[in-house]
Design an enzyme around this catalytic site. Structure first.
Site, PDB file in Angstrom:
ATOM      1  N   ARG A 105      -0.186   7.884 -17.741  1.00 59.37           N
ATOM      2  CA  ARG A 105      -1.051   6.980 -16.862  1.00 59.37           C
ATOM      3  C   ARG A 105      -2.671   7.314 -17.373  1.00 59.37           C
ATOM      4  O   ARG A 105      -2.676   8.044 -17.420  1.00 59.37           O
ATOM      5  CB  ARG A 105      -0.999   7.771 -15.286  1.00 59.37           C
ATOM      6  CG  ARG A 105      -2.817   7.543 -14.261  1.00 59.37           C
ATOM      7  CD  ARG A 105      -2.610   7.828 -12.795  1.00 59.37           C
ATOM      8  NE  ARG A 105      -1.361   6.428 -12.357  1.00 59.37           N
ATOM      9  CZ  ARG A 105      -1.790   6.764 -10.941  1.00 59.37           C
ATOM     10  NH1 ARG A 105      -1.843   7.576 -10.457  1.00 59.37           N
ATOM     11  NH2 ARG A 105      -0.375   5.933 -10.574  1.00 59.37           N
ATOM     12  N   HIS A 132      -0.500  -2.090 -12.786  1.00 58.29           N
ATOM     13  CA  HIS A 132       0.882  -0.950 -12.464  1.00 58.29           C
ATOM     14  C   HIS A 132       2.208  -1.437 -12.434  1.00 58.29           C
ATOM     15  O   HIS A 132       2.332  -1.727 -11.496  1.00 58.29           O
ATOM     16  CB  HIS A 132      -0.450  -0.790 -11.151  1.00 58.29           C
ATOM     17  CG  HIS A 132       0.186   0.771 -10.767  1.00 58.29           C
ATOM     18  ND1 HIS A 132       1.466   2.099 -11.075  1.00 58.29           N
ATOM     19  CD2 HIS A 132      -0.436   1.271  -9.484  1.00 58.29           C
ATOM     20  CE1 HIS A 132       1.202   2.283 -10.628  1.00 58.29           C
ATOM     21  NE2 HIS A 132       0.775   2.668  -9.403  1.00 58.29           N
ATOM     22  N   GLN A 135       4.701   0.205  -9.985  1.00 56.77           N
ATOM     23  CA  GLN A 135       4.518  -0.138  -8.846  1.00 56.77           C
ATOM     24  C   GLN A 135       5.038  -1.406  -8.032  1.00 56.77           C
ATOM     25  O   GLN A 135       5.067  -1.201  -6.963  1.00 56.77           O
ATOM     26  CB  GLN A 135       2.799   0.081  -7.882  1.00 56.77           C
ATOM     27  CG  GLN A 135       2.727   0.104  -6.818  1.00 56.77           C
ATOM     28  CD  GLN A 135       3.304   1.242  -5.508  1.00 56.77           C
ATOM     29  OE1 GLN A 135       2.776   2.203  -5.848  1.00 56.77           O
ATOM     30  NE2 GLN A 135       4.393   1.028  -4.901  1.00 56.77           N
ATOM     31  N   ASP A 217      -4.446  -3.047  -1.583  1.00 60.35           N
ATOM     32  CA  ASP A 217      -5.117  -1.730  -2.144  1.00 60.35           C
ATOM     33  C   ASP A 217      -6.527  -1.200  -1.828  1.00 60.35           C
ATOM     34  O   ASP A 217      -7.381  -1.921  -0.573  1.00 60.35           O
ATOM     35  CB  ASP A 217      -5.427  -1.934  -3.896  1.00 60.35           C
ATOM     36  CG  ASP A 217      -5.397  -0.870  -4.873  1.00 60.35           C
ATOM     37  OD1 ASP A 217      -4.775   0.439  -4.041  1.00 60.35           O
ATOM     38  OD2 ASP A 217      -4.879  -0.966  -5.320  1.00 60.35           O
ATOM     39  N   CYS A 257       0.087  -0.287  -2.611  1.00 59.05           N
ATOM     40  CA  CYS A 257       0.864   1.535  -2.943  1.00 59.05           C
ATOM     41  C   CYS A 257       0.178   2.309  -2.968  1.00 59.05           C
ATOM     42  O   CYS A 257       1.518   3.476  -3.256  1.00 59.05           O
ATOM     43  CB  CYS A 257       0.986   0.793  -4.966  1.00 59.05           C
ATOM     44  SG  CYS A 257      -1.889   0.636  -4.514  1.00 59.05           S
ATOM     45  N   ARG A 285       9.866   4.194  -5.313  1.00 58.02           N
ATOM     46  CA  ARG A 285       8.495   4.688  -6.994  1.00 58.02           C
ATOM     47  C   ARG A 285      10.229   5.233  -7.427  1.00 58.02           C
ATOM     48  O   ARG A 285      10.573   4.991  -8.449  1.00 58.02           O
ATOM     49  CB  ARG A 285       7.453   4.974  -7.079  1.00 58.02           C
ATOM     50  CG  ARG A 285       6.679   4.514  -6.074  1.00 58.02           C
ATOM     51  CD  ARG A 285       6.093   3.345  -7.171  1.00 58.02           C
ATOM     52  NE  ARG A 285       6.046   3.720  -8.324  1.00 58.02           N
ATOM     53  CZ  ARG A 285       4.613   4.213  -8.837  1.00 58.02           C
ATOM     54  NH1 ARG A 285       3.839   4.547  -7.888  1.00 58.02           N
ATOM     55  NH2 ARG A 285       4.575   4.856 -10.464  1.00 58.02           N
TER      56      ARG A 285
HETATM   57  N1  NVA Z   1      -5.214   0.339  -7.567  1.00 54.32           N
HETATM   58  C1  NVA Z   1      -5.361   1.263  -7.313  1.00 54.32           C
HETATM   59  C2  NVA Z   1      -3.915   1.938  -7.581  1.00 54.32           C
HETATM   60  C3  NVA Z   1      -3.866   3.537  -6.932  1.00 54.32           C
HETATM   61  C4  NVA Z   1      -2.339   3.711  -7.443  1.00 54.32           C
HETATM   62  C5  NVA Z   1      -6.527   2.651  -8.351  1.00 54.32           C
HETATM   63  O1  NVA Z   1      -6.042   1.933  -9.665  1.00 54.32           O
HETATM   64  O2  NVA Z   1      -6.752   3.714  -8.402  1.00 54.32           O
HETATM   65  N1   CP Z   2       0.691   4.664  -6.118  1.00 51.05           N
HETATM   66  C1   CP Z   2       0.351   5.354  -6.379  1.00 51.05           C
HETATM   67  O1   CP Z   2       0.745   4.941  -8.211  1.00 51.05           O
HETATM   68  O2   CP Z   2       0.186   6.390  -6.264  1.00 51.05           O
HETATM   69  P1   CP Z   2      -0.018   7.727  -6.785  1.00 51.05           P
HETATM   70  O3   CP Z   2      -1.753   7.419  -7.323  1.00 51.05           O
HETATM   71  O4   CP Z   2       0.280   8.984  -6.057  1.00 51.05           O
HETATM   72  O5   CP Z   2       0.151   7.993  -8.063  1.00 51.05           O
END
Ligand code: NVA
Ligand code: CP
Length: 303
Positions: A105, A132, A135, A217, A257, A285
């Site tokens: 990540r 992502h 997800q 989101d 998500c 997930r």
């Molecule tokens: N779009 C959000 C998703 C978090 C799981 C982010 O990137 O923060």
């Molecule tokens: N939806 C998701 O990826 O959640 P986290 O940021 O908690 O991993």
């Protein structure tokens, strides 16, 4: 490196591979619920690299690997050499010599691509600024569980054209469903597919009309926190609330998500309401990523 199968974006899997992945996910989920052992990755190891926060992604990968009979190691930038300037390519060469799978990540998609190009084992994207895909795997699987095939269904994406939106765009192209996107001016997607399955609508009302799934989101994703105030103003009319849900198809479902900012991009009434499937979506997930790890290491399921 040649012949290593990575999952860096949704389009890294073909329609056939996705069909077999979702089938395997159902089997794995069923066995897990029945307390049946599914140790296909005994003694295998996963390294997870986190440069951003996480609850769901970390838990689902770490617990998923352990439920498959393997184990995992958590690394972050603060207390590994990754945060002290060791080149990504060198880190990839070393980390991949010691494990069977890597999940990352991070911020830029380019980092994960450089890592994958130098990794001798499969690399999985656990979220970048641009994509992502794990997800959206869970989201599509949840849709199939709730409503049957996603082919020719209509999904409405309301809000920021962020990492989630990009992965939905790729999913629509491969799985042949209609994706209606509505974002405020200045936040529109720039990469709509040419096949015509993805359409842009200037207002959320038009995008949700007849949608089978409405999804959204946060307005400011991780890495964009400085823009929070500005975005709160720009996104006001892109809130998913009861009035908006009422314009979707009668039995439409709602997904997010998570984590959600209640009363911003979604009202409590919607996320806690009858149409919301967000808790199943979060749980999935775990199941879908177990199937993904198994598939990347052992090849597509033959069953
Ligand atoms: N779009 C959000 C998703 C978090 C799981 C982010 O990137 O923060
Ligand atoms: N939806 C998701 O990826 O959640 P986290 O940021 O908690 O991993």
């Amino acid at each position: 490196m040649k012949d290593v199968k990575h999952f860096l974006r949704f389009s890294d899997l073909t329609r056939e591979e996705l069909d077999s992945l979702f089938k395997l996910t159902s089997e794995i989920k069923k066995k897990y619920k029945a307390f049946e052992r599914h140790h296909t990755l005994e003694d295998r190891t996963l390294v997870m690299v986190f440069e951003k926060s996480s609850t769901r992604t970390r838990l689902s990968f770490e617990l998923g690997m352990s439920q498959l009979g393997g184990s995992s190691v958590y690394l972050n930038t603060k207390d590994s050499q990754l945060g002290r300037g060791e080149p990504v390519a060198d880190s990839a060469r070393v980390i991949s010599r010691m494990c069977d799978l890597v999940m990352i990540r991070t911020f830029e998609q380019e980092m994960i691509e450089t890592f994958a190009n130098n990794s001798s084992v499969p690399v999985i994207n656990g979220l970048t600024d641009q994509h992502h895909p794990c997800q959206v795997l869970a989201d599509v699987f949840t849709f199939i569980e709730k409503k049957g095939s996603i082919r020719d269904a209509t999904v409405a994406w309301i809000g920021d054209s962020n990492n989630m939106c990009n992965s939905w765009i790729e999913a629509a192209e491969i799985l042949e469903f209609n994706l209606n996107i509505s974002s405020p001016p200045g936040y529109e997607p720039t990469n709509l597919s040419e096949s015509g399955c993805t359409k842009f609508f200037p207002t959320p009302d038009a995008a949700v009309r007849n949608a089978d799934l409405v999804t959204t989101d946060v307005w400011a994703s991780m890495g964009f926190e400085e823009e929070t105030k500005l975005r709160k103003l720009a996104f006001q009319k892109w809130q998913v609330n009861k009035a908006l849900m009422a314009q979707a198809a009668k039995n439409a479902i709602f997904m997010h998500c998570l984590p959600a900012h209640r009363e911003e991009e979604v009202t409590s009434e919607v996320i806690d309401g009858d149409q919301s499937v967000v808790w199943d979506e979060a749980e999935n997930r775990l199941h879908v990523q177990k199937a993904l790890m198994e598939t990347l290491l052992l090849g597509p399921s033959k069953s």
